[in-house]
Design a protein around this motif. Structure first.
Motif, PDB file in Angstrom:
ATOM      1  N   ILE A 101       0.869  -1.178   0.000  1.00  0.00           N
ATOM      2  CA  ILE A 101       0.000   0.000   0.000  1.00  0.00           C
ATOM      3  C   ILE A 101       0.907   1.229   0.000  1.00  0.00           C
ATOM      4  CG2 ILE A 101      -1.695   1.334   1.295  1.00  0.00           C
ATOM      5  CD1 ILE A 101      -1.468  -2.477   1.583  1.00  0.00           C
ATOM      6  N   THR A 102       0.739   2.063  -1.008  1.00  0.00           N
ATOM      7  CA  THR A 102       1.588   3.237  -1.182  1.00  0.00           C
ATOM      8  C   THR A 102       0.716   4.463  -1.448  1.00  0.00           C
ATOM      9  OG1 THR A 102       1.786   2.749  -3.536  1.00  0.00           O
ATOM     10  CG2 THR A 102       3.515   1.889  -2.081  1.00  0.00           C
ATOM     11  N   LYS A 103       1.331   5.634  -1.448  1.00  0.00           N
ATOM     12  CA  LYS A 103       0.595   6.858  -1.769  1.00  0.00           C
ATOM     13  C   LYS A 103       0.160   6.835  -3.227  1.00  0.00           C
ATOM     14  CE  LYS A 103       2.039  10.234   1.650  1.00  0.00           C
ATOM     15  NZ  LYS A 103       0.662  10.261   2.198  1.00  0.00           N
ATOM     16  N   ASN A 104      -1.090   7.206  -3.460  1.00  0.00           N
ATOM     17  CA  ASN A 104      -1.576   7.385  -4.825  1.00  0.00           C
ATOM     18  C   ASN A 104      -1.003   8.707  -5.363  1.00  0.00           C
ATOM     19  OD1 ASN A 104      -3.310   6.246  -6.877  1.00  0.00           O
ATOM     20  ND2 ASN A 104      -4.667   7.993  -6.581  1.00  0.00           N
ATOM     21  N   PRO A 105      -0.809   8.828  -6.666  1.00  0.00           N
ATOM     22  CA  PRO A 105      -0.288  10.085  -7.199  1.00  0.00           C
ATOM     23  C   PRO A 105      -1.092  11.314  -6.777  1.00  0.00           C
ATOM     24  CG  PRO A 105      -0.178   8.392  -8.872  1.00  0.00           C
ATOM     25  CD  PRO A 105      -0.905   7.790  -7.708  1.00  0.00           C
ATOM     26  N   VAL A 106      -2.407  11.145  -6.621  1.00  0.00           N
ATOM     27  CA  VAL A 106      -3.253  12.248  -6.165  1.00  0.00           C
ATOM     28  C   VAL A 106      -4.284  11.707  -5.175  1.00  0.00           C
ATOM     29  CG1 VAL A 106      -3.022  13.559  -8.314  1.00  0.00           C
ATOM     30  CG2 VAL A 106      -4.921  11.964  -8.044  1.00  0.00           C
ATOM     31  N   GLU A 107      -4.782  12.589  -4.313  1.00  0.00           N
ATOM     32  CA  GLU A 107      -5.905  12.221  -3.460  1.00  0.00           C
ATOM     33  C   GLU A 107      -7.176  12.179  -4.312  1.00  0.00           C
ATOM     34  OE1 GLU A 107      -5.332  13.968   0.941  1.00  0.00           O
ATOM     35  OE2 GLU A 107      -5.475  15.497  -0.613  1.00  0.00           O
ATOM     36  N   GLU A 108      -8.056  11.264  -3.993  1.00  0.00           N
ATOM     37  CA  GLU A 108      -9.391  11.215  -4.609  1.00  0.00           C
ATOM     38  C   GLU A 108     -10.416  11.420  -3.498  1.00  0.00           C
ATOM     39  OE1 GLU A 108     -10.078   8.535  -8.456  1.00  0.00           O
ATOM     40  OE2 GLU A 108      -9.424   7.348  -6.739  1.00  0.00           O
ATOM     41  N   ILE A 109     -11.192  12.484  -3.604  1.00  0.00           N
ATOM     42  CA  ILE A 109     -12.258  12.739  -2.636  1.00  0.00           C
ATOM     43  C   ILE A 109     -13.467  13.256  -3.395  1.00  0.00           C
ATOM     44  CG2 ILE A 109     -12.984  14.046  -0.610  1.00  0.00           C
ATOM     45  CD1 ILE A 109     -10.081  14.265   0.240  1.00  0.00           C
ATOM     46  N   GLY A 110     -14.565  12.538  -3.277  1.00  0.00           N
ATOM     47  CA  GLY A 110     -15.798  12.934  -3.951  1.00  0.00           C
ATOM     48  C   GLY A 110     -16.217  11.918  -4.994  1.00  0.00           C
ATOM     49  N   TRP A 137     -12.637   8.559  -1.035  1.00  0.00           N
ATOM     50  CA  TRP A 137     -12.019   9.376  -0.002  1.00  0.00           C
ATOM     51  C   TRP A 137     -10.717   8.677   0.402  1.00  0.00           C
ATOM     52  CZ3 TRP A 137     -15.274  13.473   2.244  1.00  0.00           C
ATOM     53  CH2 TRP A 137     -14.515  14.386   2.991  1.00  0.00           C
ATOM     54  N   HIS A 138      -9.697   8.856  -0.414  1.00  0.00           N
ATOM     55  CA  HIS A 138      -8.444   8.146  -0.124  1.00  0.00           C
ATOM     56  C   HIS A 138      -7.255   8.882  -0.732  1.00  0.00           C
ATOM     57  CE1 HIS A 138      -7.430   6.300  -4.129  1.00  0.00           C
ATOM     58  NE2 HIS A 138      -8.669   6.670  -4.354  1.00  0.00           N
ATOM     59  N   GLY A 139      -6.081   8.595  -0.145  1.00  0.00           N
ATOM     60  CA  GLY A 139      -4.837   9.143  -0.669  1.00  0.00           C
ATOM     61  C   GLY A 139      -3.803   8.075  -0.924  1.00  0.00           C
ATOM     62  N   GLU A 140      -4.180   6.807  -0.664  1.00  0.00           N
ATOM     63  CA  GLU A 140      -3.261   5.692  -0.889  1.00  0.00           C
ATOM     64  C   GLU A 140      -3.897   4.693  -1.855  1.00  0.00           C
ATOM     65  OE1 GLU A 140      -0.434   5.528   2.976  1.00  0.00           O
ATOM     66  OE2 GLU A 140      -2.335   4.466   3.203  1.00  0.00           O
ATOM     67  N   ILE A 141      -3.092   3.744  -2.309  1.00  0.00           N
ATOM     68  CA  ILE A 141      -3.551   2.761  -3.286  1.00  0.00           C
ATOM     69  C   ILE A 141      -2.905   1.414  -2.971  1.00  0.00           C
ATOM     70  CG2 ILE A 141      -1.682   3.405  -4.870  1.00  0.00           C
ATOM     71  CD1 ILE A 141      -3.479   2.667  -7.207  1.00  0.00           C
ATOM     72  N   GLN A 201     -13.129  17.092  -4.853  1.00  0.00           N
ATOM     73  CA  GLN A 201     -14.243  17.979  -5.141  1.00  0.00           C
ATOM     74  C   GLN A 201     -14.480  18.982  -4.020  1.00  0.00           C
ATOM     75  OE1 GLN A 201     -17.512  15.195  -5.902  1.00  0.00           O
ATOM     76  NE2 GLN A 201     -17.215  15.458  -8.095  1.00  0.00           N
ATOM     77  N   THR A 202     -15.136  20.069  -4.373  1.00  0.00           N
ATOM     78  CA  THR A 202     -15.592  21.026  -3.371  1.00  0.00           C
ATOM     79  C   THR A 202     -16.812  20.458  -2.649  1.00  0.00           C
ATOM     80  OG1 THR A 202     -17.121  22.131  -4.875  1.00  0.00           O
ATOM     81  CG2 THR A 202     -14.842  22.929  -4.853  1.00  0.00           C
ATOM     82  N   LYS A 203     -17.190  21.098  -1.557  1.00  0.00           N
ATOM     83  CA  LYS A 203     -18.381  20.665  -0.833  1.00  0.00           C
ATOM     84  C   LYS A 203     -19.601  20.711  -1.750  1.00  0.00           C
ATOM     85  CE  LYS A 203     -21.300  21.805   3.148  1.00  0.00           C
ATOM     86  NZ  LYS A 203     -21.514  22.736   4.302  1.00  0.00           N
ATOM     87  N   HIS A 204     -19.737  21.760  -2.521  1.00  0.00           N
ATOM     88  CA  HIS A 204     -20.888  21.879  -3.421  1.00  0.00           C
ATOM     89  C   HIS A 204     -20.910  20.731  -4.426  1.00  0.00           C
ATOM     90  CE1 HIS A 204     -23.944  23.591  -6.043  1.00  0.00           C
ATOM     91  NE2 HIS A 204     -23.122  23.431  -7.064  1.00  0.00           N
ATOM     92  N   GLU A 205     -19.765  20.439  -5.025  1.00  0.00           N
ATOM     93  CA  GLU A 205     -19.699  19.355  -6.019  1.00  0.00           C
ATOM     94  C   GLU A 205     -20.016  18.010  -5.377  1.00  0.00           C
ATOM     95  OE1 GLU A 205     -16.289  21.006  -9.109  1.00  0.00           O
ATOM     96  OE2 GLU A 205     -15.684  20.125  -7.193  1.00  0.00           O
ATOM     97  N   MET A 206     -19.574  17.826  -4.156  1.00  0.00           N
ATOM     98  CA  MET A 206     -19.776  16.560  -3.460  1.00  0.00           C
ATOM     99  C   MET A 206     -21.244  16.331  -3.098  1.00  0.00           C
ATOM    100  SD  MET A 206     -17.547  15.345  -0.168  1.00  0.00           S
ATOM    101  CE  MET A 206     -16.116  16.220  -0.833  1.00  0.00           C
TER     102      MET A 206
END
Length: 234
Positions: A101-110, A137-141, A201-206
């Motif tokens: 389990i390592t860091k993903n290139p980018v965080e994914e949230i939303g 909602w994650h930053g690892e993969i 995503q922003t709160k609105h987008e989420m």
């Protein structure tokens, strides 16, 4: 049938739609609240299946419950007792089965589009669905353990789900409800507000069209959970 055991790792987490699904199908389940210090069982003998939910920690952290959790997962897989993992839960499964389990290139949230792989296992789990909107909602993969078949990917995360027989590990969240999405934002808003990731995503987008999106994801989750509970041990 023996009960399903659901492991909660953070107060903001919970069984979500999966809990409602189990109740609707008269499948007994109980919860182990790791965030409250409840002990992880040392044996799978009393359970028909194991469920691991999400959480803000990393499986690479030095936490006292991670080793017992991965040992229990290994035991369940060895005894062919179904395991399903959501986000952190999928990472715990991967660690237990020898993957990294390592860091993903980018965080994914939303919300983000999930692409279903073109293989026989993916068709067994997802039917004719080729893509759907999942929640992240994650930053690892996780990498894929030996013997795993990849099932899902997204634009920013190559490994979103895999299967090994009756066991299912997911990086994404299919269990979310409207209440959980709003609760997670309340708990971890600072992570959203400070992130510079293009996949956050922003709160609105989420929260935009939240009920409609949740209804659609519930339908997908219903199909996945239906397949998973078909393998529960008696």
């Amino acid at each position: 049938m023996k009960p399903v055991v659901v492991f909660r790792h953070a107060q903001c987490e919970g069984a979500g739609y999966l809990g409602a699904f189990l109740d609707d199908h008269d499948i007994a389940w109980q919860q182990v609240r790791i965030d409250l210090g409840e002990a992880i069982p040392t044996s799978v003998d009393e359970y028909s299946g194991l469920v691991f939910m999400g959480g803000p920690m990393s499986v690479n952290d030095d936490l006292p419950w991670i080793a017992p959790a991965t040992t229990l997962i290994q035991q369940a897989v060895d005894q062919d007792i179904p395991v399903i993992g959501h986000c952190l839960g999928g990472q715990l499964m991967s660690k237990a089965l020898g993957a990294t389990i390592t860091k993903n290139p980018v965080e994914e949230i939303g919300w983000g589009e999930m692409l279903v792989h073109d293989n026989a296992d993916a068709e067994r789990w997802f039917g004719q669905t080729k893509r759907f909107m999942g929640f992240h909602w994650h930053g690892e993969i996780f990498s894929l353990p030996e013997g795993a078949t990849p099932l899902l990917s997204s634009q920013y995360c190559s490994n979103q789900a895999y299967a090994i027989g009756k066991h299912l590990a997911m990086q994404c969240h299919v269990e979310v409800t409207s209440e959980l999405v709003q609760k997670w934002y309340q708990c971890w808003a600072s992570q959203v507000e400070t992130s510079r990731s293009p996949a956050v995503q922003t709160k609105h987008e989420m929260l935009e069209n939240l009920s409609e999106r949740i209804d659609q994801l519930n339908q997908q989750a219903h199909a996945l959970y239906t397949r998973w509970v078909a393998g529960l041990s008696i």
